[in-house]
Structure formats: C-alpha cells, structure tokens
Design an enzyme around this catalytic site. Structure first.
Site: not given
Length: 790
Positions: A43, A46, A450
């Site tokens: 998290c 943390c 392209d």
C-alpha cells in the site's frame, strides 16, 4: 586493493599500510541499482515507510517503491553503502526482504505460495479477535444480566464485555500497533500510525472520561485487520497478473550435447547450446530452429490466436508452446535477455512512468492527511461546544476522522489500474512501456499510419518488368539487381529477389550511392546507372513523355501491348506510370545518364485486417486517420482508398514525415503514429504515442516505440485503443469515487452519522477493495478474435 606505483615528486605515496583514503576505481563510482522484493509492502503508506527508512541511509541516490508489485528499486553508491545495508534499512521499517536482484535481473521472491492468506498468522489473530468481539457484543447487548463487573482500573469498573473487548484489541491490534511503531520511528503519518493512535486513544479516553470505549477500540482493531487482509487479497490479484507472465517460461531445459540429453536449469543454458522441445512443452529460450518441424503457439508473446508453423531457420521465443512436432533449437539469447524476460522487465519498469493523474494524486495526498488530521483535532475540541455532545462522543468523532485521514484508496487507485491494464495488454501481445503511454493512448484523437509494413504486409514482389529502348527484361533486371543489391530498402530487396528467381546475374558494381528519398546510383561495368522514382529521371533531364517501348528482341508484356499503340512510343508520365500506380504499384525506373532502360513495378499486399481495424478505430471514437508514405501519389491514393483512411500524404521524405506528425500534434491533443519501429523511429518519437508493429524478438522496435504490437496484427490496435480508453475511465472512476466517499463520510462524522466501524469498512477497506476490483475489470478487455470486413 593494489598499491599505486606512480607518485608525484616530493609527494607522499599511499600504500597498503597507510592511513590515507583508499583508491576508488571508476567502476566503484558507478551507481549500483538493486531491486528488492518486499511482498508485504502493498500500500502507499507501506511504501512511505520504506522510502523514509532508505532515505535516512547515506549513499543512496534514488528510491522507487512499487507497492503494486511489492518491489523497491534503489540506486546507491556502493563505496558508501552495501546491499546488506539496504536490506537492514527496509527491515527497520518493519518489512521483510525476500529477494534481491541486480540492475539487469528481476526480484522474484515472495511469500510462500502454499500458505493461504486467510490462514496466515495475522489472519488467525484477526479471527480470534473477531471471536472475542462477538462474545463481547453478546454480553454487552444480549446477556446483560451476565455482564458482571470483574474488576476496576483507576476506580473505573471493568465488566465481562470490557475484558473481552480488551482481549480482542490485544490479539487483533498487535500488527497494527507494530506498524504504527515503525511509522512513528520513520516519521511517516500513515494509516498504521493513525489507526494506532485511534485504538490507543479509545482506550485512553475510556479511562480519562469514565465512559467505556473498549467496544470502539476492539471494533477498530478487528475491522482494520480484516481491511488489511482484504487489501492484501486485492493486491495479490493485481500482482498475479504479472506473475503469470513470469511463469510462462519453464524452469528447466533439455540440452543436447554429443547426442546426449541433459536436463538443466534455464539459467545454466548458454548461447549456442541446442535445446530439445517435445510436443506440448514450453520453449525455454529464444532461439533458431535447427532441426524439426512443428506448429508453435505464440499467443503468450504475440497474442496470435493461430499457431505458427516453424521449421529450420525460423525464430522461436521463450514462453511459447510447441504444439505437435519435435524441435531442436539453437539458443540465441541468455535467459535474462530473451524476449519474455525483456517484456517482464519492461512491464515492471512501466510503473516508474507515472501518469499525469498519478502525479496529481501524489501531490494531493501530501496535503490530504495533515488537513484531515487537523480537522479531526478541530472536531474533537469544538464538538462539545458547537454540537453540545459529551467529550467522550467528541473523542469518538475525532478518532473516526483519523480512520478517514489516510488516502490509501485514493493513492492506489491509479497505479493498480495501470498495472492491471499493462499486464493484461502484455498477455494479449501488446507491450505498453509506461502508464503515461497508456493514458496518452486513451486520449488519442488522430492515428497516423506508415504504409509499407504497417497497412501493407511489407512483403514486396515484382509484378511488371517493361523493357524500353531496345533492352530486354533480363537486361533491365540485371542493371536493377546491380543497383539495388547494396540497398536496404524493401523495394530493392524485392527486385534482387526477382532477379535471383529468374537467374539473372548482377553486373560489377562500383561507387554505390543512395539518393535519399529518390533512388540509388552506381557504376555498373564502368557505366553510371540510376534506379529510382520518375522524378529522379526528370531531374536528370529525360523527357518521360516520349520513351520507346521494346517490341523486338525482348518479351512484350501485356502492359506494353496495351500502352504502346502509336509508333511503339510510351508517355511514362501520362500513361504507363499512372496506370501502374493506379493499381497500387510502386514504379522504379532504371537507366543510364543517356537512356531509360526499363520500368519495374513492385506491389505490396494490403493487410487483410487493415480496413476493418481502421473502421473499428473510427467506431471507438478516433476522429481522424491518416496514412503517411514516401510512395507516389497514385499508389498512395489506391492504398488509402482500399483501407479506408480519412486522408493520406504521399511522396514524403523522412524529415517531411516527421513534419507531418508535428503538424498533427499542433492541431490535435493526441496523435498516435503506427510504424515498423525502425525506419519510422523519428516519426514515432515525434508523435504523442509511438506504436511499433511486429516487435517480437526485435530489440530496436522494443526500444524505440512507446507501445509495441508484438505480432504483425493490425487488429490489436483497436484493442489497444479500447483498453487505454477503459483504463482512463477506470482511473477517473477510482479517483473520484474514493474522494467522494471519503469526503462524504468526513463531513457526516461531526453530526454523528458515521459510526467508527462504518469508517473502517466503507472509508478504508471498502474503497481500497472496490478500486482494486474495478481496476481488475481491465483484464476482461480482449482483442477481437477475428476482424471481419465491414
């Protein structure tokens, strides 16, 4: 360290036994990069603890934490700090490091997969805590007669329910208080510290105000522990999508040496070894087939739904599956450098390229928590006066706001969506090299293509050879082969291949020169020759409106018979060249400084899925599609009409193609350029998003583009655009939903409308689980299995 042999005159030499500073080599000065697996870092709070702990270590240059994958990438000066010091610092923040890896490796350590999250030590403590909370509620509300006083603290009574609630706090709150301790130690105002303050505050208030808040403390400890388990489960789901990529490659390979087969770990297989792959086995390494024939399922790498036939000389990729035949493959890349490893590493590194929304969220969250904490203090102090509530109630309101003060769901909403989108794309053969590119692709208004190798297959073949001025077809091909055999252009390769097929030998070539955007020049058998566009021969002074066709001594082609009706004379500008170009063919004129010797027409087949892909992009919301090509106007027009692009620009030199992209970027908010990733590199770099076609096994294409379609399948482009659009929508939903829920709950707290358990379940666990689950919906977006013509 060796002693220096060179000392300046009169100066002191520092030897091995001297007290002077040691000599530092250039290699030691080079910053070292370590990737550490920290699985419990799941998290934002943390990650904050880990960052603060590492930031306090001298010699660390940079720290990047990735909670969505549980890894920390640290750049450090190895003369001042060791890898062991990094591990110690992370452990001082309360997290275990399970694996470390160097700059070119991947940290793959993690918790024991055999251990279920729901039966882990923390989970067991949580369930025990829940049982005590349940019994406490039973005595508090249903068995009131049995809820006897069993003791007292500071003169305040303790009943059976209170004791049960305190035991619930002791069992369920251990990990929370441990996390809060490490947060305080690392000066990180995160959810662990806030919840620790809330739990201890409830217990303290019970003694300070004489009203038992043990139930609130127990509820916080139990429900927040449940919330943490739910967050870990949700994050594990996101991480599993990346681990599935890592698991594609087998751990072992069967190596053939002197006719004997030996099974060894893939890390021990060397470049040049020959590995054996039997039917149904995964191909362990990138390599080239040296014996055998089989169909190989390349879906794990390229996303192709149909197996590809492989035989001698064909390239195969690690992680793909041998369907039916026996193959012997000579290894061309080490395990750490094969296509699959590069894909996994790029997907991991993609988290470092943060989206604009993610950067906004990080800036916002830096102010959010202090503001809400200040609001909690204000509500606690002002509620008794403003709302006329008891101090104990005011404290509960303040503690409830502390629960809402951590922006976990808000912060995680973007990165978990990015990881889900990027890993889902990788499993479907699309490599997105950063969350910023995913976000940008979803906001694209214009897609530029392209032509050669993108809208067409890029496999040119000679369709017409028209000899002129008395030359034969073989003579035209002989000169063309000599001119083009040193050219790397696909048209030149097609001409050389045609000459080789018909058995025409090349002339002696000297002084080869490439004329950018126009053609080539060389001396053939001592005579200057040219091959190129009609414009090149106009510049050389030829009258292209009056050229004699060959009717005697050469093979008269059908085209020649149709065009040469008056005195065997052709008007190249008005008749021959335009008619060939109208058929979608590219025309090359061959000649000397004095004579045009012939015309060669080359055609490239349009990809069967091109028209449907462009139509699908339009249906999904792309406002404009453009084809950019160096080919002539008529050929470009024919291809443009066939594939259905809105407009085209032809006869563009490389710098003009870049200018065209820059003009589109100025006119529109987002422009994607789709090309082959090598020849179109400048244009890809100039676009908002560069998309390379057919990048599997191609280092250059993987490096140059922002996004790579691993197979030559243009139908993956609408999938990419849809995925990016959905990802942007999911990110917006997650951000605003988490903000709205948090804000709504916070405003309602002072009015007594939000109990503390609701703040935990809805504001913290509920929203974190919800945003993660919403992000995982991106894995449901799938490429269309077959793109039919509209």
């Amino acid at each position: 360290m060796t002693e220096s042999d060179s000392c300046s005159d009169g100066g002191a030499c520092v030897g091995a036994g001297d007290d002077g500073p040691p000599t530092v080599t250039d290699g030691e000065r080079t910053p070292q990069v370590a990737q550490l697996s920290v699985p419990e870092m799941d998290c934002a709070s943390c990650a904050g603890k880990v960052e603060n702990a590492l930031g306090a270590v001298d010699g660390i240059r940079a720290v990047e934490t990735r909670p969505t994958t549980g890894t920390a990438v640290v750049t450090y000066d190895r003369t001042a700090v060791t890898e062991r010091d990094l591990v110690t610092a992370i452990e001082s923040a309360g997290y275990e490091v399970t694996e470390t890896a160097g700059e070119d490796e991947t940290a793959t350590g993690g918790p024991d997969e055999s251990e279920s999250l729901w039966t882990s030590p923390r989970a067991l403590k949580t369930w025990v805590s829940g049982v005590f909370v349940a019994f406490g509620l039973l005595f508090e509300f249903l068995l009131r007669g049995a809820n006897a006083q069993v003791g007292a603290v500071l003169g305040l009574p303790l009943h059976v329910a209170d004791i049960l609630f305190i035991v619930a706090v002791a069992t369920g709150g251990q990990e929370i208080l441990r996390g809060g301790y490490y947060s305080l130690r690392n000066r990180n105002l995160d959810i662990d510290l806030l919840m620790s303050i809330a739990i201890l505050g409830a217990l303290t208030a019970s003694l300070a105000f004489g009203k038992a808040l043990y139930f609130e403390a127990a509820t916080l400890a139990f429900l927040f522990s449940v919330a943490e388990l739910l967050e870990r489960y949700s994050m594990d789901r996101a991480r599993n999508s990346l681990e599935e990529l890592m698991d594609l490659s087998p751990d072992e390979a069967t190596v053939l040496q002197d006719g004997e087969e030996t099974t060894v770990p893939v890390d021990e297989v060397q470049v040049g070894d020959v590995v054996v792959i039997r039917p149904g086995e995964k191909i362990p390494m990138d390599g080239e087939v040296v014996d055998g024939t089989s169909a190989v399922n390349q879906a794990p790498i390229t996303g192709e739904s149909v197996p590809v036939d492989k035989t001698d000389g064909d390239e195969v990729y690690a992680g793909t599956i041998n369907e039916e035949g026996y193959l012997e493959v000579q290894v061309t890349a080490a395990a750490s450098d094969n296509t699959l490893s590069r894909i996994v590493k790029m997907v991991e590194d993609a988290q470092s390229n943060k989206t604009e929304r993610e950067q906004f969220v990080e800036r916002f969250s830096a102010y959010y928590t202090p503001v809400v904490v200040a609001f909690a203090v204000l509500v606690t102090l002002a509620s008794p006066t403003v709302f006329g509530v008891a101090w104990s109630t005011a404290v509960v309101h303040g503690l409830t706001l502390l629960v809402l003060a951590c922006p976990c769901a808000f912060v995680i909403s973007t990165p978990v969506s990015v990881v889900s989108g990027i890993t889902s794309a990788a499993k479907n053969g699309v490599l997105i090299k950063g969350g910023n590119h995913l976000e940008a692709m979803g906001a694209v208004d214009v897609v530029a293509f392209d032509k050669t190798g993108t809208l067409t297959k890029g496999e040119l073949t000679v369709t017409d050879v028209i000899p002129l001025n008395g030359n034969t077809e073989d003579e035209v091909l002989r000169c063309a082969r000599g001119l083009e055999q040193r050219s790397e252009h696909p048209i030149g390769e097609a001409i050389v291949a045609e000459a080789g097929t018909t058995g025409v030998e090349s002339a002696d070539v000297d002084d080869f020169e490439s004329i950018t955007g126009k053609g080539v020049r060389a001396d053939l058998d001592g005579t200057p020759h040219y091959a190129g566009k009609p414009g090149l021969f106009e510049e050389l002074g030829f009258d292209l409106s009056h050229v004699h066709a060959t009717t005697d001594g050469g093979v008269v082609t059908k085209t020649t018979q149709q065009l040469c009706e008056r005195n065997n004379c052709l008007d190249l500008l008005e008749d021959a060249v335009p008619e060939l170009q109208a058929e979608g063919k590219t025309v090359v004129i061959v000649g000397t400084e004095d004579e045009i010797e012939g015309i060669i027409a080359v055609a490239d087949e349009v990809r069967p899925e091109a028209r449907a892909a462009i139509a699908r992009l339009r249906d999904l919301g792309v406002e404009r599609t453009v084809m950019l090509t160096g080919d002539n106007e008529r050929t470009a027009g024919a291809i443009a009409r066939e594939v259905g692009v809105d407009e085209y620009q032809a006869e563009l030199l490389p710098d003009e193609k870049v200018a065209a992209i820059e003009d589109l970027v100025e006119e529109h908010d987002g422009v994607a350029m789709v090309g082959d990733g090598i020849n179109d590199a400048p244009a890809l770099a100039s676009a908002t998003v560069g998309v390379a076609m057919g990048a599997a096994g191609t280092d250059t294409a993987l490096e140059t583009a922002d996004i790579a379609l691993m197979s030559d399948d243009l139908s993956k482009l609408p999938y990419l655009y849809e995925l990016a659009n959905d990802a942007n929508g999911v990110i917006r939903q997650n951000i605003w939903a988490s903000l709205a829920v948090k804000a709504g709950l916070a405003v309602a707290v002072p009015f007594g409308l939000v109990p503390i358990w609701a703040a935990v379940l809805a504001g913290d666990a509920g929203m974190t689980t919800a945003v993660t689950g919403n992000a995982m919906r991106l894995s449901r977006v799938r490429p269309e299995s077959g793109v039919d013509e509209p």
